[in-house]
Write a protein that holds these residues in place. Structure first.
Motif, PDB file in Angstrom:
ATOM      1  N   ARG A  73       2.958   4.862   0.682  1.00  0.00           N
ATOM      2  CA  ARG A  73       2.024   5.789   0.036  1.00  0.00           C
ATOM      3  C   ARG A  73       0.850   5.031  -0.546  1.00  0.00           C
ATOM      4  NH1 ARG A  73       0.560   7.681  -4.959  1.00  0.00           N
ATOM      5  NH2 ARG A  73       1.899   6.189  -5.994  1.00  0.00           N
ATOM      6  N   LEU A  74       1.132   3.949  -1.231  1.00  0.00           N
ATOM      7  CA  LEU A  74       0.066   3.146  -1.834  1.00  0.00           C
ATOM      8  C   LEU A  74      -0.815   2.520  -0.760  1.00  0.00           C
ATOM      9  CD1 LEU A  74       2.083   1.509  -4.744  1.00  0.00           C
ATOM     10  CD2 LEU A  74       0.309   3.262  -4.943  1.00  0.00           C
ATOM     11  N   ALA A  75      -0.206   2.021   0.306  1.00  0.00           N
ATOM     12  CA  ALA A  75      -0.974   1.414   1.399  1.00  0.00           C
ATOM     13  C   ALA A  75      -1.904   2.439   2.040  1.00  0.00           C
ATOM     14  CB  ALA A  75      -0.031   0.812   2.432  1.00  0.00           C
ATOM     15  N   GLU A  76      -1.394   3.656   2.259  1.00  0.00           N
ATOM     16  CA  GLU A  76      -2.219   4.714   2.853  1.00  0.00           C
ATOM     17  C   GLU A  76      -3.374   5.093   1.951  1.00  0.00           C
ATOM     18  OE1 GLU A  76       0.584   7.803   3.727  1.00  0.00           O
ATOM     19  OE2 GLU A  76       1.472   6.677   5.392  1.00  0.00           O
ATOM     20  N   ALA A  77      -3.199   4.909   0.648  1.00  0.00           N
ATOM     21  CA  ALA A  77      -4.266   5.210  -0.304  1.00  0.00           C
ATOM     22  C   ALA A  77      -5.195   4.011  -0.504  1.00  0.00           C
ATOM     23  CB  ALA A  77      -3.667   5.634  -1.642  1.00  0.00           C
ATOM     24  N   GLY A  78      -4.896   2.910   0.166  1.00  0.00           N
ATOM     25  CA  GLY A  78      -5.732   1.724   0.044  1.00  0.00           C
ATOM     26  C   GLY A  78      -5.464   0.909  -1.205  1.00  0.00           C
ATOM     27  N   VAL A  79      -4.298   1.108  -1.809  1.00  0.00           N
ATOM     28  CA  VAL A  79      -3.941   0.403  -3.037  1.00  0.00           C
ATOM     29  C   VAL A  79      -3.094  -0.817  -2.677  1.00  0.00           C
ATOM     30  CG1 VAL A  79      -2.760   0.577  -5.256  1.00  0.00           C
ATOM     31  CG2 VAL A  79      -3.954   2.558  -4.321  1.00  0.00           C
TER      32      VAL A  79
END
Length: 128
Positions: A73-79
């Motif tokens: 989820r974080l990776a998909e949000a660019g975090v």
């Protein structure tokens, strides 16, 4: 049996936090554990019955899987996560720019939504 039900929750959240070590940054682990605990408490509905609490936890599934979903989820949000930070340090040593960090709050609550029997996108589904 109040202590037993509470201990089940504590053990589950601890397993998730341990699994998040090295995957999520420290601040992300704390936020993840806090949100996970809150979702469990909501689903638990104040129950002190150890069997019922165990069933609630079973619906959340394997804590390691929850951590992986949170990392995705974080990776998909660019975090960037702890994994990304380690990679960006290596990349930075070779001249690459570090990833942006401002999207964490915009990414929403992630996979810690209430477990359900019917799969829905972005929701924790029961195991099995």
């Amino acid at each position: 049996m109040i202590e037993r039900a509470d201990q089940l929750v504590l053990n589950y959240v601890s397993k998730a936090a341990d699994a998040a070590h090295g995957v999520l940054r420290a601040d992300q682990r704390l936020d993840f554990a806090r949100r996970l605990r809150a979702r469990i408490e909501t689903e638990r509905g104040g129950s002190q019955d150890a069997r019922q609490v165990a069933r609630v936890l079973a619906r959340f599934g394997d804590p390691v899987n929850l951590v992986e979903r949170e990392a995705r989820r974080l990776a998909e949000a660019g975090v960037p996560t702890a994994r990304d930070t380690a990679l960006s340090r290596t990349s930075a040593a070779h001249g690459a720019a570090p990833a942006a960090t401002s999207a964490a709050r915009e990414a929403g609550p992630g996979p810690l939504a209430a477990p359900t029997s019917a799969p829905r996108a972005g929701r924790v589904r029961p195991a099995g």
